[in-house]
Motif scaffolding. Structure first.
Motif, mmCIF file in Angstrom:
data_model
loop_
_atom_site.group_PDB
_atom_site.id
_atom_site.type_symbol
_atom_site.label_atom_id
_atom_site.label_comp_id
_atom_site.label_asym_id
_atom_site.label_seq_id
_atom_site.Cartn_x
_atom_site.Cartn_y
_atom_site.Cartn_z
ATOM 1 N N TYR A 22 0.810 -1.031 0.029
ATOM 2 C CA TYR A 22 -0.140 0.072 -0.040
ATOM 3 C C TYR A 22 0.945 1.157 0.150
ATOM 4 N N LEU A 23 1.969 1.090 0.843
ATOM 5 C CA LEU A 23 2.903 2.604 0.837
ATOM 6 C C LEU A 23 3.583 2.629 -0.491
ATOM 7 N N VAL A 24 3.902 1.652 -1.112
ATOM 8 C CA VAL A 24 4.462 1.679 -2.392
ATOM 9 C C VAL A 24 3.578 2.260 -3.485
ATOM 10 N N GLU A 25 2.248 1.806 -3.489
ATOM 11 C CA GLU A 25 1.185 2.255 -4.343
ATOM 12 C C GLU A 25 0.851 3.864 -4.112
ATOM 13 N N GLN A 26 0.786 4.108 -2.761
ATOM 14 C CA GLN A 26 0.351 5.576 -2.551
ATOM 15 C C GLN A 26 1.797 6.346 -2.761
ATOM 16 N N VAL A 27 2.907 6.033 -2.565
ATOM 17 C CA VAL A 27 4.215 6.776 -2.710
ATOM 18 C C VAL A 27 4.435 7.127 -4.417
ATOM 19 N N LYS A 28 3.956 6.035 -4.970
ATOM 20 C CA LYS A 28 4.270 6.382 -6.482
ATOM 21 C C LYS A 28 3.076 7.121 -7.274
ATOM 22 N N GLU A 29 1.940 7.156 -6.534
ATOM 23 C CA GLU A 29 0.676 7.916 -6.944
ATOM 24 C C GLU A 29 1.075 9.444 -6.382
ATOM 25 N N ASN A 30 1.143 9.610 -5.210
ATOM 26 C CA ASN A 30 1.337 10.911 -4.331
ATOM 27 C C ASN A 30 2.786 11.533 -4.598
ATOM 28 N N LYS A 31 3.893 10.725 -4.782
ATOM 29 C CA LYS A 31 5.230 11.389 -5.045
ATOM 30 C C LYS A 31 5.677 11.857 -3.532
ATOM 31 N N THR A 32 5.125 11.252 -2.630
ATOM 32 C CA THR A 32 5.463 11.811 -1.255
ATOM 33 C C THR A 32 5.774 10.538 -0.282
ATOM 34 N N LEU A 33 6.558 10.590 0.743
ATOM 35 C CA LEU A 33 6.576 9.626 1.687
ATOM 36 C C LEU A 33 6.530 10.521 2.874
ATOM 37 N N TRP A 34 6.171 9.866 4.097
ATOM 38 C CA TRP A 34 5.915 10.878 5.430
ATOM 39 C C TRP A 34 6.600 10.190 6.427
ATOM 40 N N SER A 35 7.308 10.908 7.368
ATOM 41 C CA SER A 35 8.021 10.430 8.493
ATOM 42 C C SER A 35 7.320 11.487 9.460
ATOM 43 N N TRP A 56 5.596 6.431 6.269
ATOM 44 C CA TRP A 56 4.234 6.120 6.137
ATOM 45 C C TRP A 56 3.687 6.674 4.677
ATOM 46 N N PRO A 57 2.588 6.179 4.432
ATOM 47 C CA PRO A 57 2.186 6.659 2.919
ATOM 48 C C PRO A 57 1.312 7.843 2.994
ATOM 49 N N THR A 58 1.001 8.420 4.157
ATOM 50 C CA THR A 58 -0.083 9.645 4.105
ATOM 51 C C THR A 58 0.259 10.228 5.300
ATOM 52 N N GLU A 59 -0.196 11.552 5.655
ATOM 53 C CA GLU A 59 -0.100 12.267 6.426
ATOM 54 C C GLU A 59 -0.612 11.572 7.904
ATOM 55 N N GLU A 60 -1.959 11.457 7.388
ATOM 56 C CA GLU A 60 -2.704 10.744 8.326
ATOM 57 C C GLU A 60 -2.308 9.560 9.300
ATOM 58 N N ALA A 61 -1.719 8.665 8.070
ATOM 59 C CA ALA A 61 -0.961 7.462 8.808
ATOM 60 C C ALA A 61 0.145 7.772 9.964
ATOM 61 N N ALA A 77 6.862 15.811 5.443
ATOM 62 C CA ALA A 77 6.436 15.318 3.985
ATOM 63 C C ALA A 77 7.888 15.222 3.112
ATOM 64 N N ILE A 78 8.176 14.089 2.706
ATOM 65 C CA ILE A 78 9.310 13.873 1.976
ATOM 66 C C ILE A 78 9.087 13.551 0.501
ATOM 67 N N PRO A 79 9.422 14.675 -0.155
ATOM 68 C CA PRO A 79 9.014 14.418 -1.725
ATOM 69 C C PRO A 79 10.025 13.024 -2.250
ATOM 70 N N VAL A 80 9.462 12.340 -2.932
ATOM 71 C CA VAL A 80 10.077 11.021 -3.416
ATOM 72 C C VAL A 80 11.425 11.216 -4.115
ATOM 73 N N ASP A 81 11.567 12.296 -4.960
ATOM 74 C CA ASP A 81 12.957 12.416 -5.628
ATOM 75 C C ASP A 81 13.919 12.851 -4.628
ATOM 76 N N GLU A 82 13.668 13.661 -3.555
ATOM 77 C CA GLU A 82 14.609 13.587 -2.649
ATOM 78 C C GLU A 82 14.939 12.814 -1.688
ATOM 79 N N TRP A 83 13.811 11.874 -1.507
ATOM 80 C CA TRP A 83 14.160 10.535 -0.830
ATOM 81 C C TRP A 83 15.042 9.610 -1.410
ATOM 82 N N LEU A 84 14.844 9.567 -2.847
ATOM 83 C CA LEU A 84 15.706 8.667 -3.632
ATOM 84 C C LEU A 84 17.215 9.326 -3.389
#
Length: 126
Positions: A22-35, A56-61, A77-84
């Motif tokens: 689910y996290l992978v699916e959400q991050v691909k869609e929203n381009k953001t990871l959450w810590s 986490w996949p969302t801010e709520e989670a 919020a961590i943009p996926v590009d920055e994370w990578l």
């Protein structure tokens, strides 16, 4: 039923492997990871063997974790590009792992950052 229609409660009750998917699916869609972060920086979790940064996949989670000892933490919020580009190499240098979508009673799947990176980046064709 697709994951889009599931409530946060239903999602947090999924198996660790399903939460990882689910996290992978959400991050691909929203381009953001959450810590989570506090004044000292990113929250760290420790298993018996590894130091981990939870993702986490969302801010709520992420916010579900911000209770008790963690109540002063803010979702980060961590943009996926920055994370990578920055987080994966930095975490590998520091020998840190990712706790994928932990919930209160379950740390989730604990993996090296490059494993999550592989799932988040399109396969390069040679």
């Amino acid at each position: 039923m697709s994951n889009k229609n599931k409530s946060l409660k239903q999602i947090t009750e999924m198996t660790p492997e399903s939460r990882y998917d689910y996290l992978v699916e959400q991050v691909k869609e929203n381009k953001t990871l959450w810590s989570l972060q506090d004044l000292d920086g990113c929250v760290m979790l420790t298993t018996e063997e590894e130091d981990c940064i939870p993702m986490w996949p969302t801010e709520e989670a992420a916010a579900l974790w911000a209770v008790d000892d963690w109540q002063d933490c803010q979702a980060l919020a961590i943009p996926v590009d920055e994370w990578l580009e920055r987080w994966v190499p930095g975490m590998q240098d520091d020998d840190l792992f990712v706790a994928v979508f932990p919930v209160q009673d379950d740390l989730g799947v604990v993996i090296p950052p490059h494993e999550l990176e592989e799932r988040l980046t399109p396969k390069q064709r040679h």
